[in-house]
Design a protein around this motif. Structure first.
Motif, PDB file in Angstrom:
ATOM      1  N   ALA A   1     -12.968  45.840  14.933  1.00 13.08           N
ATOM      2  CA  ALA A   1     -14.113  45.905  15.842  1.00 13.08           C
ATOM      3  C   ALA A   1     -13.791  46.674  17.121  1.00 13.08           C
ATOM      4  CB  ALA A   1     -14.586  44.500  16.186  1.00 13.08           C
ATOM      5  N   ASN A   2     -12.583  46.535  17.634  1.00 12.12           N
ATOM      6  CA  ASN A   2     -12.217  47.233  18.866  1.00 12.12           C
ATOM      7  C   ASN A   2     -12.089  48.739  18.651  1.00 12.12           C
ATOM      8  OD1 ASN A   2     -12.163  44.850  20.324  1.00 12.12           O
ATOM      9  ND2 ASN A   2      -9.968  44.570  20.111  1.00 12.12           N
ATOM     10  N   VAL A   3     -11.658  49.155  17.481  1.00 11.91           N
ATOM     11  CA  VAL A   3     -11.481  50.584  17.187  1.00 11.91           C
ATOM     12  C   VAL A   3     -12.802  51.231  16.760  1.00 11.91           C
ATOM     13  CG1 VAL A   3     -10.303  52.238  15.673  1.00 11.91           C
ATOM     14  CG2 VAL A   3      -9.027  50.317  16.638  1.00 11.91           C
ATOM     15  N   LEU A   4     -13.660  50.488  16.103  1.00 10.34           N
ATOM     16  CA  LEU A   4     -14.904  51.022  15.572  1.00 10.34           C
ATOM     17  C   LEU A   4     -15.803  51.574  16.679  1.00 10.34           C
ATOM     18  CD1 LEU A   4     -16.471  51.294  12.873  1.00 10.34           C
ATOM     19  CD2 LEU A   4     -17.643  49.178  13.499  1.00 10.34           C
TER      20      LEU A   4
ATOM     21  N   ASN B   1     -16.523  56.173  13.056  1.00 12.95           N
ATOM     22  CA  ASN B   1     -15.117  56.256  12.663  1.00 12.95           C
ATOM     23  C   ASN B   1     -14.670  55.043  11.845  1.00 12.95           C
ATOM     24  OD1 ASN B   1     -15.141  54.358  14.717  1.00 12.95           O
ATOM     25  ND2 ASN B   1     -13.173  55.004  15.544  1.00 12.95           N
ATOM     26  N   ASP B   2     -15.486  54.625  10.902  1.00  7.85           N
ATOM     27  CA  ASP B   2     -15.131  53.417  10.159  1.00  7.85           C
ATOM     28  C   ASP B   2     -13.823  53.573   9.394  1.00  7.85           C
ATOM     29  OD1 ASP B   2     -16.465  55.181   8.400  1.00  7.85           O
ATOM     30  OD2 ASP B   2     -17.024  53.537   7.075  1.00  7.85           O
ATOM     31  N   GLY B   3     -13.500  54.764   8.954  1.00  5.68           N
ATOM     32  CA  GLY B   3     -12.225  54.986   8.273  1.00  5.68           C
ATOM     33  C   GLY B   3     -11.038  54.743   9.193  1.00  5.68           C
ATOM     34  N   ASP B   4     -11.141  55.195  10.427  1.00  5.83           N
ATOM     35  CA  ASP B   4     -10.078  54.964  11.405  1.00  5.83           C
ATOM     36  C   ASP B   4      -9.917  53.477  11.696  1.00  5.83           C
ATOM     37  OD1 ASP B   4      -9.665  57.731  11.676  1.00  5.83           O
ATOM     38  OD2 ASP B   4     -11.047  57.869  13.370  1.00  5.83           O
TER      39      ASP B   4
ATOM     40  N   TYR C   1      -8.275  51.777   8.759  1.00  4.27           N
ATOM     41  CA  TYR C   1      -6.860  52.148   8.681  1.00  4.27           C
ATOM     42  C   TYR C   1      -6.028  51.358   9.687  1.00  4.27           C
ATOM     43  CZ  TYR C   1      -2.596  54.899   8.759  1.00  4.27           C
ATOM     44  OH  TYR C   1      -1.284  55.291   8.712  1.00  4.27           O
ATOM     45  N   ARG C   2      -6.506  51.248  10.918  1.00  2.00           N
ATOM     46  CA  ARG C   2      -5.743  50.522  11.939  1.00  2.00           C
ATOM     47  C   ARG C   2      -5.637  49.036  11.590  1.00  2.00           C
ATOM     48  NH1 ARG C   2      -2.114  52.713  14.821  1.00  2.00           N
ATOM     49  NH2 ARG C   2      -2.587  51.758  16.816  1.00  2.00           N
ATOM     50  N   ALA C   3      -6.717  48.451  11.078  1.00  2.45           N
ATOM     51  CA  ALA C   3      -6.668  47.049  10.659  1.00  2.45           C
ATOM     52  C   ALA C   3      -5.696  46.879   9.492  1.00  2.45           C
ATOM     53  CB  ALA C   3      -8.062  46.561  10.274  1.00  2.45           C
ATOM     54  N   ALA C   4      -5.696  47.824   8.565  1.00  2.00           N
ATOM     55  CA  ALA C   4      -4.773  47.767   7.424  1.00  2.00           C
ATOM     56  C   ALA C   4      -3.329  47.895   7.879  1.00  2.00           C
ATOM     57  CB  ALA C   4      -5.116  48.858   6.421  1.00  2.00           C
TER      58      ALA C   4
END
Length: 71
Positions: free
Chosen positions: A22-25, A35-38, A41-44
Motif C-alpha cells: 500500500a505504501n509503494v502503490l 505501479n502495481d507491479g512495483d 515486487y517490493r512486497a514480495a
C-alpha cells in the motif's frame, strides 16, 4: 528463540506485506493504479527475505515503505 507474532497482530509480517504494498502503490485521481507491479515486487521482496536468510533486498527498504499506520 523469540516467538513470532501471530499472523494478524499489529506489526506482524503479514501486516508488513500489506503495508509495503500500500505504501509503494501509486493511484491516480481516477483511481487507476500506476505501479502495481512495483508494489507487488517490493512486497514480495519482504516475503523472500523472511524465507531466505541469504537474500538481500535491493535497494534496501526505506522507512516510508515499511511505515505502519496503526490503530
Amino acid at each position: 528463540m523469540k516467538a513470532s507474532p501471530a499472523p494478524c497482530t499489529f506489526g506482524s509480517d503479514l501486516e508488513m506485506v500489506f503495508a509495503i504494498f500500500a505504501n509503494v502503490l501509486e493511484v491516480d485521481e481516477g483511481g487507476q493504479t500506476l505501479n502495481d507491479g512495483d508494489a507487488r515486487y517490493r512486497a514480495a521482496q519482504w516475503v523472500r527475505a523472511l524465507c531466505d536468510p541469504d537474500y538481500q533486498v535491493e535497494p534496501p527498504f526505506e522507512a516510508w515503505e515499511t511505515e505502519l499506520h496503526g490503530p
